[in-house]
Design an enzyme around this catalytic site. Structure first.
Site, mmCIF file in Angstrom:
data_model
loop_
_atom_site.group_PDB
_atom_site.id
_atom_site.type_symbol
_atom_site.label_atom_id
_atom_site.label_comp_id
_atom_site.label_asym_id
_atom_site.label_seq_id
_atom_site.Cartn_x
_atom_site.Cartn_y
_atom_site.Cartn_z
ATOM 1 N N GLY A 39 0.860 -1.035 0.183
ATOM 2 C CA GLY A 39 0.122 -0.034 0.157
ATOM 3 C C GLY A 39 0.786 1.128 -0.136
ATOM 4 N N SER A 40 1.981 1.297 -0.431
ATOM 5 C CA SER A 40 3.070 2.684 -0.444
ATOM 6 C C SER A 40 2.292 3.353 -1.309
ATOM 7 C CB SER A 40 4.353 2.376 -0.803
ATOM 8 O OG SER A 40 4.596 1.859 -2.120
ATOM 9 N N ASN A 41 1.672 2.980 -2.672
ATOM 10 C CA ASN A 41 0.827 3.927 -3.562
ATOM 11 C C ASN A 41 -0.358 4.397 -2.726
ATOM 12 O OD1 ASN A 41 1.907 4.190 -6.479
ATOM 13 N ND2 ASN A 41 2.350 2.172 -5.902
ATOM 14 N N ASN A 62 -5.999 2.047 -13.022
ATOM 15 C CA ASN A 62 -5.093 1.003 -12.420
ATOM 16 C C ASN A 62 -3.513 1.454 -12.752
ATOM 17 O OD1 ASN A 62 -3.976 -1.345 -11.129
ATOM 18 N ND2 ASN A 62 -3.704 -2.294 -13.668
ATOM 19 N N LEU A 73 -4.765 -7.229 -6.994
ATOM 20 C CA LEU A 73 -4.410 -8.210 -7.830
ATOM 21 C C LEU A 73 -5.512 -9.168 -8.445
ATOM 22 C CD1 LEU A 73 -0.941 -9.069 -6.198
ATOM 23 C CD2 LEU A 73 -1.350 -7.429 -7.776
ATOM 24 N N HIS A 129 0.170 0.115 -13.307
ATOM 25 C CA HIS A 129 1.027 -1.163 -13.842
ATOM 26 C C HIS A 129 2.399 -0.913 -13.879
ATOM 27 C CE1 HIS A 129 1.285 -5.279 -15.272
ATOM 28 N NE2 HIS A 129 2.015 -4.851 -16.342
ATOM 29 N N ASP A 168 -5.374 -5.589 -17.801
ATOM 30 C CA ASP A 168 -4.505 -4.621 -18.349
ATOM 31 C C ASP A 168 -4.625 -4.141 -19.642
ATOM 32 O OD1 ASP A 168 -2.738 -4.895 -15.757
ATOM 33 O OD2 ASP A 168 -1.763 -6.520 -16.471
#
Ligand code: GAR
Length: 193
Positions: free
Chosen positions: A12-14, A102, A85, A104, A145
């Protein structure tokens, strides 16, 4: 006010970076973290940042009507996948057209698809001998994606890179760009673009 929710599965750093960015924006609110992994560190970050969080099960995600209703009841305008994910079910992508994004950790359409996440991506990029990698921010549809690309940025792959050093460089790009691109995309969708 635009209400954002973040779906995340791991560290969860983003998610933290996004929460901190929007904390300074009075017209935006990160309402909640949705997590599919009990014990994921993103839940601890949410606690420390005082953002509500919830964990949902595979079963709830397979039968997502209730989850969708909850998102709608909470006034969710926009969904951000930040290290999430699982494939988002069609009823949720249909309810939020061009309102789910999202990130990627590579330059799609290369190195995407099922099973391509986090270190698997960086290992594949290194194994292929690529000289550059980067990030892709894209809309989410019901295939992995493959939604329209909103933004890409590149970074070099260095001769002595390991998956970890490359991941760190890619993460820096994510922190630098993702919140701003989310903000611009939310505003675009609010203007009907
Ligand atoms: C990020 O690098 C993100 O791009 C990647 O997972 C990492 C999550 O890190 N996402 C994927 O691989 C999706 N296919 P974080 O939990 O520290 O934000």
């Amino acid at each position: 006010m635009k209400n954002l929710v973040i779906f995340a599965s791991g560290s969860g750093s983003n998610a933290e970076n996004i929460i901190r960015y929007f904390a300074t924006k009075p017209d935006f609110c990160v309402k909640k973290i949705y997590c599919n992994v009990p014990g994921a560190y993103v839940l601890e970050r949410a606690r420390q940042l005082q953002v509500p969080a919830c964990v949902f099960t595979r079963e709830e995600f397979r039968n997502p009507d209730k989850l969708l209703r909850r998102l709608q009841d909470e006034g969710t305008d926009f969904i951000v996948l930040a290290g999430f994910l699982w494939l988002v079910p069609p009823c949720i992508t249909a309810a939020y057209p061009n309102r789910i994004v999202n990130i990627h950790p590579a330059l799609l359409p290369a190195y995407g698809g099922k099973g391509m996440y986090e270190h698997h991506v960086h290992e594949a990029v290194l194994a292929a001998g690529e000289q550059q990698s980067g990030i892709t921010i894209h809309y989410v549809n019901d295939r992995y994606d493959s939604g329209d690309i909103i933004f890409q940025a590149t970074c070099p792959v260095l001769p002595d890179d390991t998956p970890d050093t490359l991941a760190a460089r890619v993460h820096e790009l994510e922190y630098q760009h993702f919140p701003r691109v989310i903000e611009e995309t939310v505003l675009k969708s609010a203007n009907g673009e």
